[in-house]
Design a protein around this motif. Sequence first.
Motif, mmCIF file in Angstrom:
data_model
loop_
_atom_site.group_PDB
_atom_site.id
_atom_site.type_symbol
_atom_site.label_atom_id
_atom_site.label_comp_id
_atom_site.label_asym_id
_atom_site.label_seq_id
_atom_site.Cartn_x
_atom_site.Cartn_y
_atom_site.Cartn_z
ATOM 1 N N VAL A 1 -14.693 -16.288 -20.608
ATOM 2 C CA VAL A 1 -13.678 -16.232 -19.557
ATOM 3 C C VAL A 1 -12.886 -14.950 -19.799
ATOM 4 O O VAL A 1 -12.588 -14.608 -20.940
ATOM 5 C CB VAL A 1 -12.747 -17.463 -19.612
ATOM 6 C CG1 VAL A 1 -11.659 -17.364 -18.579
ATOM 7 C CG2 VAL A 1 -13.552 -18.735 -19.425
ATOM 8 N N ALA A 2 -12.557 -14.241 -18.717
ATOM 9 C CA ALA A 2 -11.849 -12.971 -18.863
ATOM 10 C C ALA A 2 -10.734 -12.844 -17.824
ATOM 11 O O ALA A 2 -10.979 -12.420 -16.699
ATOM 12 C CB ALA A 2 -12.817 -11.809 -18.730
ATOM 13 N N PRO A 3 -9.488 -13.206 -18.192
ATOM 14 C CA PRO A 3 -8.365 -12.901 -17.305
ATOM 15 C C PRO A 3 -8.199 -11.379 -17.230
ATOM 16 O O PRO A 3 -8.278 -10.704 -18.252
ATOM 17 C CB PRO A 3 -7.163 -13.547 -17.983
ATOM 18 C CG PRO A 3 -7.710 -14.388 -19.084
ATOM 19 C CD PRO A 3 -9.080 -13.928 -19.379
ATOM 20 N N GLN A 4 -7.983 -10.856 -16.033
ATOM 21 C CA GLN A 4 -7.821 -9.417 -15.842
ATOM 22 C C GLN A 4 -6.577 -9.152 -15.012
ATOM 23 O O GLN A 4 -6.192 -9.957 -14.180
ATOM 24 C CB GLN A 4 -9.045 -8.829 -15.135
ATOM 25 C CG GLN A 4 -10.322 -8.979 -15.912
ATOM 26 C CD GLN A 4 -11.523 -8.411 -15.184
ATOM 27 O OE1 GLN A 4 -11.462 -8.059 -14.011
ATOM 28 N NE2 GLN A 4 -12.639 -8.324 -15.881
ATOM 29 N N PHE A 5 -5.974 -7.999 -15.244
ATOM 30 C CA PHE A 5 -4.790 -7.591 -14.497
ATOM 31 C C PHE A 5 -4.826 -6.084 -14.341
ATOM 32 O O PHE A 5 -5.512 -5.388 -15.094
ATOM 33 C CB PHE A 5 -3.504 -8.034 -15.207
ATOM 34 C CG PHE A 5 -3.385 -7.446 -16.590
ATOM 35 C CD1 PHE A 5 -2.712 -6.258 -16.794
ATOM 36 C CD2 PHE A 5 -3.968 -8.070 -17.680
ATOM 37 C CE1 PHE A 5 -2.621 -5.705 -18.057
ATOM 38 C CE2 PHE A 5 -3.878 -7.530 -18.946
ATOM 39 C CZ PHE A 5 -3.202 -6.336 -19.132
ATOM 40 N N GLY A 6 -4.100 -5.583 -13.368
ATOM 41 C CA GLY A 6 -4.068 -4.134 -13.206
ATOM 42 C C GLY A 6 -3.281 -3.700 -11.996
ATOM 43 O O GLY A 6 -2.624 -4.490 -11.327
ATOM 44 N N TRP B 1 0.833 -1.192 0.000
ATOM 45 C CA TRP B 1 0.000 0.000 0.000
ATOM 46 C C TRP B 1 0.862 1.234 0.000
ATOM 47 O O TRP B 1 1.953 1.209 0.563
ATOM 48 C CB TRP B 1 -0.907 -0.023 1.231
ATOM 49 C CG TRP B 1 -1.977 -1.029 1.089
ATOM 50 C CD1 TRP B 1 -1.865 -2.367 1.340
ATOM 51 C CD2 TRP B 1 -3.300 -0.828 0.636
ATOM 52 N NE1 TRP B 1 -3.039 -3.000 1.082
ATOM 53 C CE2 TRP B 1 -3.952 -2.072 0.647
ATOM 54 C CE3 TRP B 1 -4.017 0.288 0.222
ATOM 55 C CZ2 TRP B 1 -5.262 -2.222 0.271
ATOM 56 C CZ3 TRP B 1 -5.321 0.116 -0.142
ATOM 57 C CH2 TRP B 1 -5.932 -1.123 -0.121
ATOM 58 N N PRO B 2 0.491 2.330 -0.604
ATOM 59 C CA PRO B 2 -0.801 2.594 -1.213
ATOM 60 C C PRO B 2 -0.919 2.071 -2.648
ATOM 61 O O PRO B 2 -1.999 2.045 -3.203
ATOM 62 C CB PRO B 2 -0.912 4.112 -1.202
ATOM 63 C CG PRO B 2 0.496 4.580 -1.325
ATOM 64 C CD PRO B 2 1.314 3.556 -0.579
ATOM 65 N N LEU B 3 0.185 1.619 -3.263
ATOM 66 C CA LEU B 3 0.151 1.095 -4.627
ATOM 67 C C LEU B 3 0.040 -0.427 -4.576
ATOM 68 O O LEU B 3 0.813 -1.087 -3.900
ATOM 69 C CB LEU B 3 1.426 1.492 -5.376
ATOM 70 C CG LEU B 3 1.531 1.072 -6.832
ATOM 71 C CD1 LEU B 3 0.482 1.787 -7.665
ATOM 72 C CD2 LEU B 3 2.915 1.383 -7.364
ATOM 73 N N SER B 4 -0.927 -0.976 -5.300
ATOM 74 C CA SER B 4 -1.174 -2.420 -5.265
ATOM 75 C C SER B 4 -1.389 -2.942 -6.679
ATOM 76 O O SER B 4 -1.964 -2.257 -7.523
ATOM 77 C CB SER B 4 -2.406 -2.700 -4.413
ATOM 78 O OG SER B 4 -2.660 -4.076 -4.344
ATOM 79 N N PHE B 5 -0.942 -4.158 -6.936
ATOM 80 C CA PHE B 5 -1.153 -4.834 -8.220
ATOM 81 C C PHE B 5 -2.159 -5.956 -8.005
ATOM 82 O O PHE B 5 -2.228 -6.535 -6.924
ATOM 83 C CB PHE B 5 0.171 -5.402 -8.746
ATOM 84 C CG PHE B 5 1.181 -4.335 -9.015
ATOM 85 C CD1 PHE B 5 1.228 -3.700 -10.246
ATOM 86 C CD2 PHE B 5 2.084 -3.947 -8.037
ATOM 87 C CE1 PHE B 5 2.146 -2.708 -10.491
ATOM 88 C CE2 PHE B 5 3.008 -2.957 -8.271
ATOM 89 C CZ PHE B 5 3.042 -2.324 -9.508
ATOM 90 N N HIS B 6 -2.926 -6.272 -9.046
ATOM 91 C CA HIS B 6 -3.920 -7.328 -8.889
ATOM 92 C C HIS B 6 -4.071 -8.136 -10.171
ATOM 93 O O HIS B 6 -3.755 -7.674 -11.267
ATOM 94 C CB HIS B 6 -5.277 -6.758 -8.455
ATOM 95 C CG HIS B 6 -5.836 -5.716 -9.356
ATOM 96 N ND1 HIS B 6 -6.610 -5.989 -10.449
ATOM 97 C CD2 HIS B 6 -5.724 -4.376 -9.300
ATOM 98 C CE1 HIS B 6 -6.962 -4.870 -11.036
ATOM 99 N NE2 HIS B 6 -6.433 -3.872 -10.367
ATOM 100 N N ILE B 7 -4.554 -9.367 -9.986
ATOM 101 C CA ILE B 7 -4.813 -10.283 -11.096
ATOM 102 C C ILE B 7 -6.084 -11.061 -10.758
ATOM 103 O O ILE B 7 -6.341 -11.350 -9.593
ATOM 104 C CB ILE B 7 -3.618 -11.232 -11.347
ATOM 105 C CG1 ILE B 7 -3.830 -12.046 -12.612
ATOM 106 C CG2 ILE B 7 -3.357 -12.108 -10.152
ATOM 107 C CD1 ILE B 7 -2.579 -12.765 -13.083
ATOM 108 N N SER B 8 -6.869 -11.359 -11.774
ATOM 109 C CA SER B 8 -8.090 -12.127 -11.534
ATOM 110 C C SER B 8 -8.466 -12.894 -12.791
ATOM 111 O O SER B 8 -7.960 -12.616 -13.882
ATOM 112 C CB SER B 8 -9.246 -11.211 -11.126
ATOM 113 O OG SER B 8 -9.670 -10.420 -12.208
ATOM 114 N N CYS B 9 -9.351 -13.846 -12.615
ATOM 115 C CA CYS B 9 -9.924 -14.558 -13.750
ATOM 116 C C CYS B 9 -11.413 -14.694 -13.472
ATOM 117 O O CYS B 9 -11.819 -15.377 -12.549
ATOM 118 C CB CYS B 9 -9.276 -15.924 -13.937
ATOM 119 S SG CYS B 9 -9.805 -16.696 -15.480
ATOM 120 N N LYS B 10 -12.195 -13.987 -14.271
ATOM 121 C CA LYS B 10 -13.635 -13.989 -14.090
ATOM 122 C C LYS B 10 -14.289 -14.766 -15.222
ATOM 123 O O LYS B 10 -13.749 -14.869 -16.314
ATOM 124 C CB LYS B 10 -14.160 -12.561 -14.044
ATOM 125 C CG LYS B 10 -13.679 -11.805 -12.817
ATOM 126 C CD LYS B 10 -14.268 -10.428 -12.749
ATOM 127 C CE LYS B 10 -14.006 -9.703 -11.468
ATOM 128 N NZ LYS B 10 -12.757 -9.837 -10.845
#
Length: 188
Positions: free
Chosen positions: A143-148, A118-127
């Motif tokens: 299916v939608a892999p997401q990153f950010g 924190w305060p900067l964070s990275f994320h990954i998901s698969c929806k």
Amino acid sequence: ELKMDRRKRYGLVFLLCMVGGVEGFAQARASGGGVPEEAERGLGGYSHTVASRFSVAVDGGANFVVKKSPAKGAPFYIGGTGSYWITEWALMGIHLNYAFNTERFMALIGPTFRTDTWPLSFHISCKAGFARDGQEKKSRLAVAPQFGMDILLVEHLIIGLLGAWDLPTGKGRMPSQVRLGLNLGWRF
């Protein structure tokens, strides 16, 4: 020799400005803000957690079709996400979006995993969920892999960058698409 058309150059400049602005803001917040070195002693120290477990976010940006398709209209999308924070690093979310050039509406659900930086964070998901294509007039599983990445600007306001690759399943003309955008969220 690298050649770029005007839209790609403007997009790259915009993206670099956003990343530079977020980085500068993070450095300003990390500087301490004039608090004496030991002022937090006995008071619980610093905390980056917010009490609530729910957040909402809106996002929008560019939508690119991967294969040739009869896509028409502006290459933009808009969307929104509602999330339940299981922990600070694991969320479960519902994401809705609409792409103007493919006339595609998507409703997706799935987990997101975040770094605890924190305060900067990275994320990954698969929806995964359903995609309804306005041109093909059919619904499919997608299916939608997401990153950010995102940054906590104030106690509840989160702003970030999001990328997703939407992959519809089954046969037909529904092409995959790549979404790149900005998101703005509020954690209650």
